[in-house]
Design a protein around this motif. Structure first.
Motif, PDB file in Angstrom:
ATOM      1  N   GLY A  98      41.493  37.083  17.009  1.00  0.00           N
ATOM      2  CA  GLY A  98      40.660  38.188  16.575  1.00  0.00           C
ATOM      3  C   GLY A  98      40.216  38.089  15.132  1.00  0.00           C
ATOM      4  N   ILE A  99      39.460  39.103  14.721  1.00  0.00           N
ATOM      5  CA  ILE A  99      38.897  39.143  13.366  1.00  0.00           C
ATOM      6  C   ILE A  99      40.005  39.508  12.382  1.00  0.00           C
ATOM      7  CG2 ILE A  99      37.125  40.181  11.911  1.00  0.00           C
ATOM      8  CD1 ILE A  99      35.750  41.116  14.530  1.00  0.00           C
ATOM      9  N   CYS A 100      40.005  38.817  11.262  1.00  0.00           N
ATOM     10  CA  CYS A 100      41.041  39.037  10.249  1.00  0.00           C
ATOM     11  C   CYS A 100      41.305  40.529  10.003  1.00  0.00           C
ATOM     12  CB  CYS A 100      40.662  38.339   8.944  1.00  0.00           C
ATOM     13  SG  CYS A 100      39.000  38.708   8.321  1.00  0.00           S
ATOM     14  N   PRO A 357      28.295  36.528  16.191  1.00  0.00           N
ATOM     15  CA  PRO A 357      27.066  36.205  15.465  1.00  0.00           C
ATOM     16  C   PRO A 357      26.915  36.962  14.149  1.00  0.00           C
ATOM     17  CG  PRO A 357      26.589  37.733  17.237  1.00  0.00           C
ATOM     18  CD  PRO A 357      28.060  37.424  17.325  1.00  0.00           C
ATOM     19  N   CYS A 358      27.912  37.780  13.789  1.00  0.00           N
ATOM     20  CA  CYS A 358      27.793  38.668  12.617  1.00  0.00           C
ATOM     21  C   CYS A 358      27.280  37.947  11.383  1.00  0.00           C
ATOM     22  CB  CYS A 358      29.139  39.318  12.336  1.00  0.00           C
ATOM     23  SG  CYS A 358      29.150  40.371  10.883  1.00  0.00           S
ATOM     24  N   LEU A 359      27.814  36.752  11.121  1.00  0.00           N
ATOM     25  CA  LEU A 359      27.394  36.058   9.893  1.00  0.00           C
ATOM     26  C   LEU A 359      26.359  34.968  10.163  1.00  0.00           C
ATOM     27  CD1 LEU A 359      30.203  33.700   8.581  1.00  0.00           C
ATOM     28  CD2 LEU A 359      30.200  34.666  10.861  1.00  0.00           C
ATOM     29  N   GLY A 360      25.796  35.003  11.374  1.00  0.00           N
ATOM     30  CA  GLY A 360      24.656  34.129  11.642  1.00  0.00           C
ATOM     31  C   GLY A 360      24.994  32.677  11.890  1.00  0.00           C
TER      32      GLY A 360
HETATM   33  S1  SF4 Z   1      31.653  37.935   9.399  1.00  0.00           S
HETATM   34 FE1  SF4 Z   1      31.323  40.012  10.159  1.00  0.00          FE
HETATM   35  S2  SF4 Z   1      33.018  40.431  11.553  1.00  0.00           S
HETATM   36 FE2  SF4 Z   1      33.590  38.666  10.287  1.00  0.00          FE
HETATM   37  S3  SF4 Z   1      34.728  39.539   8.572  1.00  0.00           S
HETATM   38 FE3  SF4 Z   1      32.584  39.312   7.898  1.00  0.00          FE
HETATM   39  S4  SF4 Z   1      31.684  41.304   8.389  1.00  0.00           S
HETATM   40 FE4  SF4 Z   1      33.596  41.182   9.521  1.00  0.00          FE
END
Ligand code: SF4
Ligand SMILES: CC(C)[C@H](C(=O)O)[C@@H](O)C(=O)O
Length: 413
Positions: A98-100, A357-360
């Motif tokens: 999962g996400i940090c 895909p949040c950071l592309g």
């Molecule tokens: S990339 Fe998006 S989901 Fe991942 S830590 Fe940064 S803001 Fe959160």
């Protein structure tokens, strides 16, 4: 006397710390993920350091490009895994965990009164638990890896109160976007923003995480919700260490105080290409949408997936819709309570718990001129593909828009 930040820094620095003081503070927990740990590890090696200060206080989740999308990222990840093994860091979370910013709270590292530092700008999420938590760059993280300490300027604090209750179809994300719209992207630069009021106490733990997650989007060093019974319940059987909640004193000094009325808040979206370009959803209703993305450290938790499912139940999405649970345990819980089945039957595309895909980088970047309604926290130009347009919204607004293929007020579905 003190604000929450002043008190946490006083403890962490071992001497009284006031706003604007420079202090060398002991960090309780340090986090770096696959995107930043390689830089921190390289800087650590350049410092000719052999052993980290305390392996048990370092947390390394793999979430940003996980699983790896290219040979380059796979090789970098391999190097980090080797370093983690060499250093004997026990808190390593593999791809798919999962996400940090979900993994640390779920595993009990985000604790009231603690000082947490992450090599990621949204580390302020842990303020939802009454911690002082902030993001730093990779070289600062290398310093922490080596010594467990970092210099800080103790921030001045804002006090933001939201009185009254949110309407039934208005969510933590709407509240958060509303506050960012009022404050502006630089309105709280280097401040610690403490949140108070009935609407904040009524937020679930997940809702408070949404709020504190986006404190950085108003420029803040961190956002903090004073811990209460909801916090303590969440931490039961999770906390990795004993903790002591910290509250501000009645005479604590705030640089500015803001009071808002929850009754004034309706569903909001942040329009391209700036997070404070916030409008009530009604003003952009009907905008064509190519993709919907529900997930991220802002809104990928179980209650977010449940809200999306309540909108999508028994219906079909009209545009491609990607849903990514924030963690493995979120995904499992959503499978166990039937949420995932509703979403899959509605036609959504799931992906591995992580940033997606949040950071592309992968898993749903946008084509030229395409529009995405996303539950994430950033909509800068180029964020999800160089010529895409991102509207940030709540999971309810995102799901409603998925059904119609245009930006839609969830109250009308
Ligand atoms: S990339 Fe998006 S989901 Fe991942 S830590 Fe940064 S803001 Fe959160
Ligand atoms: C990759 C990482 C450094 C970055 C951050 O710090 O925020 C990312 O998580 C983001 O959301 O843009």
């Amino acid at each position: 006397m003190g604000t929450i930040s002043e008190k946490i820094f006083s403890r962490a620095a071992g001497k009284e710390a006031k706003a604007n003081d420079f202090v060398l503070a002991d960090v309780d927990y340090a986090m770096a993920h696959d995107g930043t740990s390689i830089l921190a590890v390289n800087a650590f090696k350049e410092m000719e350091m052999e052993k980290v200060w305390d392996p048990s206080k370092i947390v390394i989740p793999f979430d940003h490009i996980a699983p790896a999308n290219t040979e380059t990222s796979a090789t970098l990840q391999k190097e980090i895994r080797e370093w983690v093994r060499e250093q004997g860091i026990p808190n390593f979370y593999e791809i798919g965990e999962g996400i940090c910013h979900q993994v640390l709270p779920e595993n009990g590292f985000a604790l009231p009164g603690k000082l947490l530092v992450g090599a990621d700008s949204h580390s302020c999420t842990y303020g939802a638990f009454g911690a002082f938590a902030t993001g730093v760059g990779a070289t600062d993280m290398a310093e922490i890896f080596a010594t467990g300490k970092l210099w800080f300027k103790v921030p001045e604090s804002f006090r933001m109160t939201v009185e009254g209750s949110l309407d039934k179809h208005v969510y933590a994300k709407d509240l958060t976007l509303y506050l960012i719209g009022k404050t502006g992207i630089a309105g709280a630069t280097y401040k610690a923003v403490e949140f108070y009021g009935q609407a904040i106490s009524e937020l679930s733990v997940a809702g408070r995480m949404t709020l504190c997650n986006m404190a950085i989007e108003m420029g803040a060093k961190t956002g903090i919700v004073p811990p209460d019974e909801k916090t303590f319940d969440f931490l039961k059987n999770r906390a990795v260490a004993p903790y002591e909640p910290v509250y501000s004193d009645p005479d604590a000094s705030y640089l500015k105080e803001f009071v808002y009325d929850a009754g004034d808040i309706e569903p909001h979206v942040a329009c391209p290409h700036q997070v404070d370009n916030v409008k009530p959803v009604g003003e952009v209703e009907g905008t064509h949408v190519d993709q919907v993305f529900i997930g991220t450290c802002t809104n990928g938790r179980l209650e977010d997936l449940e809200v999306a499912a309540s909108v999508l139940k028994g219906k079909k999405v009209a545009v491609r819709t990607i849903i990514i649970p924030a963690s493995r345990s979120t995904l499992l819980a959503a499978i166990e309570n039937g949420t995932m089945e509703i979403l899959l039957k509605a036609g959504v595309t799931p992906a591995t718990p992580g940033c997606g895909p949040c950071l592309g980088a992968h898993q749903g970047v946008l084509g030229e001129g395409e529009v995405c309604v996303s539950t994430a926290n950033r909509n800068f130009k180029g964020r999800m593909g160089k010529d895409g347009f991102i509207y940030l919204a709540s999971p309810a607004t995102a799901a409603a828009s998925a059904l119609t293929g245009e930006i839609t007020d969830p109250r009308k579905i």
